[in-house]
Design an enzyme around this catalytic site. Sequence first.
Site, PDB file in Angstrom:
ATOM      1  N   ASP A 120     -41.781  11.716  12.164  1.00  0.00           N
ATOM      2  CA  ASP A 120     -40.619  12.403  12.716  1.00  0.00           C
ATOM      3  C   ASP A 120     -40.696  13.883  12.362  1.00  0.00           C
ATOM      4  O   ASP A 120     -41.040  14.239  11.236  1.00  0.00           O
ATOM      5  CB  ASP A 120     -39.329  11.782  12.163  1.00  0.00           C
ATOM      6  N   HIS A 127     -31.097  23.338  14.846  1.00  0.00           N
ATOM      7  CA  HIS A 127     -30.826  22.252  13.899  1.00  0.00           C
ATOM      8  C   HIS A 127     -31.290  22.638  12.496  1.00  0.00           C
ATOM      9  O   HIS A 127     -30.549  22.493  11.514  1.00  0.00           O
ATOM     10  CB  HIS A 127     -31.533  20.970  14.357  1.00  0.00           C
ATOM     11  N   GLU A 193     -29.238  11.159  14.604  1.00  0.00           N
ATOM     12  CA  GLU A 193     -29.991  12.323  15.042  1.00  0.00           C
ATOM     13  C   GLU A 193     -30.446  12.038  16.466  1.00  0.00           C
ATOM     14  O   GLU A 193     -31.198  11.085  16.706  1.00  0.00           O
ATOM     15  CB  GLU A 193     -31.189  12.603  14.117  1.00  0.00           C
ATOM     16  N   GLU A 195     -32.684  12.471  19.352  1.00  0.00           N
ATOM     17  CA  GLU A 195     -34.062  12.954  19.444  1.00  0.00           C
ATOM     18  C   GLU A 195     -34.742  12.398  20.694  1.00  0.00           C
ATOM     19  O   GLU A 195     -34.246  11.472  21.337  1.00  0.00           O
ATOM     20  CB  GLU A 195     -34.875  12.508  18.214  1.00  0.00           C
ATOM     21  N   ASP A 227     -32.508   8.736  15.243  1.00  0.00           N
ATOM     22  CA  ASP A 227     -32.981   8.678  13.859  1.00  0.00           C
ATOM     23  C   ASP A 227     -31.753   8.595  12.947  1.00  0.00           C
ATOM     24  O   ASP A 227     -31.270   9.598  12.425  1.00  0.00           O
ATOM     25  CB  ASP A 227     -33.816   9.938  13.588  1.00  0.00           C
ATOM     26  N   ARG A 231     -26.744  10.700   5.101  1.00  0.00           N
ATOM     27  CA  ARG A 231     -26.836  12.077   4.581  1.00  0.00           C
ATOM     28  C   ARG A 231     -26.633  12.156   3.078  1.00  0.00           C
ATOM     29  O   ARG A 231     -27.204  13.033   2.422  1.00  0.00           O
ATOM     30  CB  ARG A 231     -25.798  12.956   5.275  1.00  0.00           C
ATOM     31  N   GLN A 234     -29.840  10.960   1.545  1.00  0.00           N
ATOM     32  CA  GLN A 234     -30.866  11.965   1.849  1.00  0.00           C
ATOM     33  C   GLN A 234     -30.737  13.204   0.961  1.00  0.00           C
ATOM     34  O   GLN A 234     -31.734  13.693   0.414  1.00  0.00           O
ATOM     35  CB  GLN A 234     -30.749  12.362   3.330  1.00  0.00           C
ATOM     36  N   LYS A 247     -33.447   7.440   5.636  1.00  0.00           N
ATOM     37  CA  LYS A 247     -33.778   7.323   7.051  1.00  0.00           C
ATOM     38  C   LYS A 247     -34.562   6.063   7.398  1.00  0.00           C
ATOM     39  O   LYS A 247     -34.604   5.661   8.560  1.00  0.00           O
ATOM     40  CB  LYS A 247     -34.586   8.542   7.506  1.00  0.00           C
ATOM     41  N   THR A 251     -34.495   3.029  12.940  1.00  0.00           N
ATOM     42  CA  THR A 251     -34.644   4.065  13.962  1.00  0.00           C
ATOM     43  C   THR A 251     -34.566   3.350  15.306  1.00  0.00           C
ATOM     44  O   THR A 251     -35.330   2.415  15.538  1.00  0.00           O
ATOM     45  CB  THR A 251     -36.005   4.784  13.841  1.00  0.00           C
ATOM     46  N   GLU A 355     -24.049  18.389  11.619  1.00  0.00           N
ATOM     47  CA  GLU A 355     -23.802  19.719  12.163  1.00  0.00           C
ATOM     48  C   GLU A 355     -22.459  19.799  12.891  1.00  0.00           C
ATOM     49  O   GLU A 355     -21.742  20.779  12.769  1.00  0.00           O
ATOM     50  CB  GLU A 355     -24.920  20.094  13.144  1.00  0.00           C
TER      51      GLU A 355
HETATM   52 MN    MN Z   1     -35.029  13.031  12.538  1.00  0.00          MN
END
Ligand code: MN
Length: 407
Positions: A120, A127, A193, A195, A227, A231, A234, A247, A251, A355
């Site tokens: 990834d 971002h 996420e 993606e 994804d 948080r 992480q 993560k 997925t 975000e």
């Molecule tokens: Mn990602």
Amino acid sequence: MPQQSPLDVPEGDPFGPHNLPYGVFSTAGESRRRIGVRIGGHVLDAGAAAAALGSPYAGLLGQPSLNPLLAAGRTAWRDVRRALTAWVTDPGHRPAVEPHLLSLDAVELHLPYEVADYVDFYASEHHATNVGKIFRPDGDALTPNWKHLPIGYHGRSGTIVVSGTDVVRPSGQRKAPSDPAPVFGPSVKLDIEAEVGFVVGAPSELGRPVALGEFEDHVFGLFLLNDWSARDVQAWEYVPLGPFLGKSFATSVSAWVTPLEALDAARVAPPARDFPLLPYLDDAGSDRPGGFDLHLTVSINGQEVSRPPFASMYWTAAQQLAHMTVNGASLRTGDVYGSGTVSGPDVDQRGSLLELTWNGRDAIELADGKRTFLEDGDTVTLTAWAPGPDGTRVGLGEVTGRITASR
Ligand code: MN
């Protein structure tokens, strides 16, 4: 009046004969997995149609996974797509093809390829800048390497799941800077996420880098990818080796892979570079724009919360492939790589709740209440379209997943 054929797809349908994404399906009556090609609201049993038509591709299409087709290489991809296009557009083929169409509602969709390795990336400048400001408020938002190489990490291929699979809230360690010690428990900052994923078809040889210009010889197609990211886990674990358990729990990928050939009209130049890149990444002289003009949407419980523009991505999929192999690492059929979260410059173009809510500071309003991060029972759905030939739109198959309580 003649009976309407499922092949008479209404004009403007983003899954018309200009698209033809591939998937793998089974039915309630037959659990055997089969390759399907989506046309309008139907799925063509591609292997059965090929056999009925006496096609030389009956072997490649009569499989329980896309892997043999992926491994067959670019010439075969083009020829099979040409054949499929003829089968769904040429009226002469209808008597042979129509018996092998199933309603989308009548099929169960599966992971269409066997995933080999998973990488990834982190390719959106918007971002990366937002995340840098949130996680490292006192430092530079972008790390010194960011504009020199496409940053990525190796993820967990065995937990890639097909759209529609529930996602169990992960548990893990977390420790806010102000906490005296880490605690363990269900993530309280479960995020998405948005993606775009790419799947490798043709493998490469160990020790030989894959050049920028070889992207289309190796990558078969693209799809939406979520994804999922914890948080809080992480933020505590990622220094200095990057994402790990925050993560690797799941997925999600779309059940439909759109062949790159369907996206010829969606090619766009990536954003201007600030300085010349090292030769193996320098696409300034390329005759083929490296970006894709994909228009994503993110919805939570059916309510749209963001519209990330893939055309704004700084690093292209071809650059990511070149970087991933520049040390001689080889590609395998079924390798998947994610673009990195797609975020545009505007607030309503951000591809993560991290975000969108600025790490929980600014809740967003949904019809069923405020959200900072995901709650149990929330369903997240990504959709996208791209410009197709002659003013059409190419739809990407959605990717959706529902959060269930931690176990
Ligand atoms: Mn990602």
